[in-house]
Design an enzyme around this catalytic site. Structure first.
Site, PDB file in Angstrom:
ATOM      1  N   ASN A 163       0.815  -1.225   0.000  1.00  0.00           N
ATOM      2  CA  ASN A 163       0.000   0.000   0.000  1.00  0.00           C
ATOM      3  C   ASN A 163       0.845   1.269   0.000  1.00  0.00           C
ATOM      4  O   ASN A 163       0.316   2.366   0.131  1.00  0.00           O
ATOM      5  CB  ASN A 163      -0.931   0.002   1.209  1.00  0.00           C
ATOM      6  CG  ASN A 163      -0.176   0.153   2.531  1.00  0.00           C
ATOM      7  OD1 ASN A 163       1.034  -0.033   2.575  1.00  0.00           O
ATOM      8  ND2 ASN A 163      -0.901   0.477   3.585  1.00  0.00           N
ATOM      9  N   HIS A 221      17.248  27.870   0.355  1.00  0.00           N
ATOM     10  CA  HIS A 221      16.599  28.869  -0.507  1.00  0.00           C
ATOM     11  C   HIS A 221      16.661  30.250   0.129  1.00  0.00           C
ATOM     12  O   HIS A 221      16.877  31.251  -0.563  1.00  0.00           O
ATOM     13  CB  HIS A 221      15.154  28.456  -0.774  1.00  0.00           C
ATOM     14  CG  HIS A 221      14.462  29.298  -1.789  1.00  0.00           C
ATOM     15  ND1 HIS A 221      14.898  29.409  -3.092  1.00  0.00           N
ATOM     16  CD2 HIS A 221      13.363  30.085  -1.692  1.00  0.00           C
ATOM     17  CE1 HIS A 221      14.098  30.227  -3.750  1.00  0.00           C
ATOM     18  NE2 HIS A 221      13.171  30.654  -2.935  1.00  0.00           N
ATOM     19  N   ASP A 228      16.711  37.382  -9.915  1.00  0.00           N
ATOM     20  CA  ASP A 228      15.631  38.115  -9.241  1.00  0.00           C
ATOM     21  C   ASP A 228      16.194  38.785  -7.996  1.00  0.00           C
ATOM     22  O   ASP A 228      17.352  38.576  -7.625  1.00  0.00           O
ATOM     23  CB  ASP A 228      14.452  37.192  -8.883  1.00  0.00           C
ATOM     24  CG  ASP A 228      14.864  36.009  -8.016  1.00  0.00           C
ATOM     25  OD1 ASP A 228      15.693  36.191  -7.091  1.00  0.00           O
ATOM     26  OD2 ASP A 228      14.379  34.895  -8.259  1.00  0.00           O
ATOM     27  N   LYS A 262      11.998  40.761 -12.218  1.00  0.00           N
ATOM     28  CA  LYS A 262      10.965  39.849 -12.718  1.00  0.00           C
ATOM     29  C   LYS A 262       9.785  39.852 -11.767  1.00  0.00           C
ATOM     30  O   LYS A 262       9.865  40.331 -10.631  1.00  0.00           O
ATOM     31  CB  LYS A 262      11.512  38.438 -12.861  1.00  0.00           C
ATOM     32  CG  LYS A 262      11.711  37.711 -11.526  1.00  0.00           C
ATOM     33  CD  LYS A 262      12.067  36.260 -11.711  1.00  0.00           C
ATOM     34  CE  LYS A 262      12.065  35.545 -10.356  1.00  0.00           C
ATOM     35  NZ  LYS A 262      12.353  34.121 -10.449  1.00  0.00           N
ATOM     36  N   ARG A 313       6.478  37.085 -10.715  1.00  0.00           N
ATOM     37  CA  ARG A 313       5.759  35.824 -10.896  1.00  0.00           C
ATOM     38  C   ARG A 313       4.253  36.064 -10.911  1.00  0.00           C
ATOM     39  O   ARG A 313       3.754  36.992 -10.277  1.00  0.00           O
ATOM     40  CB  ARG A 313       6.088  34.826  -9.771  1.00  0.00           C
ATOM     41  CG  ARG A 313       7.512  34.320  -9.797  1.00  0.00           C
ATOM     42  CD  ARG A 313       7.721  33.232  -8.750  1.00  0.00           C
ATOM     43  NE  ARG A 313       9.079  32.739  -8.766  1.00  0.00           N
ATOM     44  CZ  ARG A 313       9.532  31.783  -9.566  1.00  0.00           C
ATOM     45  NH1 ARG A 313       8.702  31.211 -10.427  1.00  0.00           N
ATOM     46  NH2 ARG A 313      10.782  31.389  -9.517  1.00  0.00           N
ATOM     47  N   ASP A 325      14.471  24.476 -11.468  1.00  0.00           N
ATOM     48  CA  ASP A 325      13.362  23.528 -11.422  1.00  0.00           C
ATOM     49  C   ASP A 325      12.862  23.259 -12.840  1.00  0.00           C
ATOM     50  O   ASP A 325      13.378  22.399 -13.541  1.00  0.00           O
ATOM     51  CB  ASP A 325      12.253  24.049 -10.515  1.00  0.00           C
ATOM     52  CG  ASP A 325      11.218  22.987 -10.188  1.00  0.00           C
ATOM     53  OD1 ASP A 325      11.277  21.874 -10.755  1.00  0.00           O
ATOM     54  OD2 ASP A 325      10.328  23.247  -9.361  1.00  0.00           O
ATOM     55  N   THR A 326      11.879  24.008 -13.311  1.00  0.00           N
ATOM     56  CA  THR A 326      11.385  23.792 -14.670  1.00  0.00           C
ATOM     57  C   THR A 326      12.163  24.591 -15.707  1.00  0.00           C
ATOM     58  O   THR A 326      11.928  24.441 -16.910  1.00  0.00           O
ATOM     59  CB  THR A 326       9.891  24.173 -14.778  1.00  0.00           C
ATOM     60  OG1 THR A 326       9.734  25.560 -14.434  1.00  0.00           O
ATOM     61  CG2 THR A 326       9.058  23.331 -13.831  1.00  0.00           C
ATOM     62  N   GLY A 327      13.070  25.437 -15.260  1.00  0.00           N
ATOM     63  CA  GLY A 327      13.928  26.169 -16.177  1.00  0.00           C
ATOM     64  C   GLY A 327      13.328  27.435 -16.747  1.00  0.00           C
ATOM     65  O   GLY A 327      13.979  28.124 -17.547  1.00  0.00           O
ATOM     66  N   GLY A 328      12.101  27.776 -16.357  1.00  0.00           N
ATOM     67  CA  GLY A 328      11.457  28.954 -16.909  1.00  0.00           C
ATOM     68  C   GLY A 328      12.177  30.241 -16.576  1.00  0.00           C
ATOM     69  O   GLY A 328      12.414  31.088 -17.451  1.00  0.00           O
TER      70      GLY A 328
END
Length: 330
Positions: free
Chosen positions: A45, A138, A178, A201, A203, A233-236
């Protein structure tokens, strides 16, 4: 009055979760020890079971786990490992999380939101952790979330040494993608002796991983721009930062980040960009096939920090020879 004396001596034991065994093996090799034998498996499970195959009583235990996808599974496994050590009478338990999961949720941006980074610290303290070791948090204030010592390690020396070897005397500008990365970028400028530029920038608060890039503050024309960040992360963010810099006349763009999360579609975005090289460390397992990707080893830094903690030495000296330096807070 009679007393009872023992000849017990401190002994280090290194334990690894299943998320990034290659990193744990590399750290063990640097320390000159073997990973403690551990049995770990999943029930049908999805529940996780952990048992140590030898006594841990009185040990100075270090539990290393990379918080990679599926992140919740590996965090839970590390919590269970800590709990097992506590119940088996380990003397001191140090959690080694090269990448601190949920670190981006370190404050409330709007009402009715959690502060998940604080919850993470509370969970590990409740499980039985005495100390945390992490690389490039971070935000630095996360250190205050944990009720105990936190050794905040920096990958900057590793990344900067490699970048310097590639520059060959070219004019350089360090770029913060940023406002939140400015303090990190300033440390890079000190090391490289280069000026600083900042990308303004914003968001979209309702769309995760979406970034709007506005303008560049600083001199980037005809210069090699080193974009520095704690994670990709996603590279944006990185892809749009590079696009903006090249539009402003930058000669070249190199990206240096500590944590290569590289969630989809990061590889495709970075491959489609004009970034000449993306440099990360192996705090997380890297499976990306990006041709411009360079992965630097973090194991020597982790092993040195673990050794200093074990012998009650100084972690501070790894980053700043001046006792009162800002990086000396680790």
């Amino acid at each position: 009055m009679a007393t009872l004396k023992t000849k017990a001596r401190k002994h280090l034991m290194l334990f690894s979760g299943r998320s990034h065994p290659a990193l744990a093996e590399a750290v063990a090799k640097e320390l000159g020890v073997s990973l403690a034998p551990t049995s770990a498996y999943d029930f049908a499970n999805g529940e996780i079971f952990v048992r140590y195959d030898e006594s841990v009583r009185g040990a100075d235990a270090f539990v290393i786990q990379a918080h990679t996808a599926p992140i919740n599974q590996w965090i839970m496994e590390q919590l269970i490992m800590v709990d097992a050590l506590k119940r088996a009478s380990a003397k001191r338990i140090t959690v080694v999380m090269p990448f601190y999961g949920y670190a981006r949720q370190d404050k409330k941006h709007r009402g009715r939101e959690p502060i998940s980074a604080r919850l993470m610290a509370d969970l590990f303290k409740c499980a039985g952790a005495d100390r945390l070791i992490a690389v490039d948090l971070h935000t630095s204030q996360i250190q205050g979330f944990f009720d105990g010592p936190v050794d905040h390690l920096f990958a900057l020396p590793i990344l900067a040494d490699y970048v310097q070897s590639k520059l060959d005397g070219q004019p350089v500008t360090v770029v913060s993608p940023d406002a939140g990365r400015v303090r990190v970028a300033e440390r890079w400028t000190d090391v490289l002796g280069a000026p600083l530029a900042i990308i303004h920038k914003r968001r979209d608060p309702d769309v995760p991983n979406e970034v709007r890039v506005f303008e560049v503050v600083g001199e980037v024309r005809d210069r090699v721009c080193i974009v520095v960040d704690d994670m990709i992360d996603t590279g944006g963010t990185i892809a749009k930062a590079a696009e903006t810099l090249l539009e402003q006349g930058a000669r070249d763009v190199i990206v240096a980040a500590t944590h290569g999360i590289l969630s989809d579609p990061a590889t495709e975005r970075l491959a489609a960009s004009q970034i000449s090289e993306v440099i990360v460390t192996d705090t997380l397992p890297i499976t990306s096939t990006l041709e411009t990707l360079t992965v630097l080893p973090i194991a020597p830094l982790l092993a040195t920090a673990i050794h200093e903690v074990f012998v009650d030495g100084s972690v501070t000296r790894l980053f700043d020879p001046t006792p009162d330096g800002e990086e000396a807070r680790a």
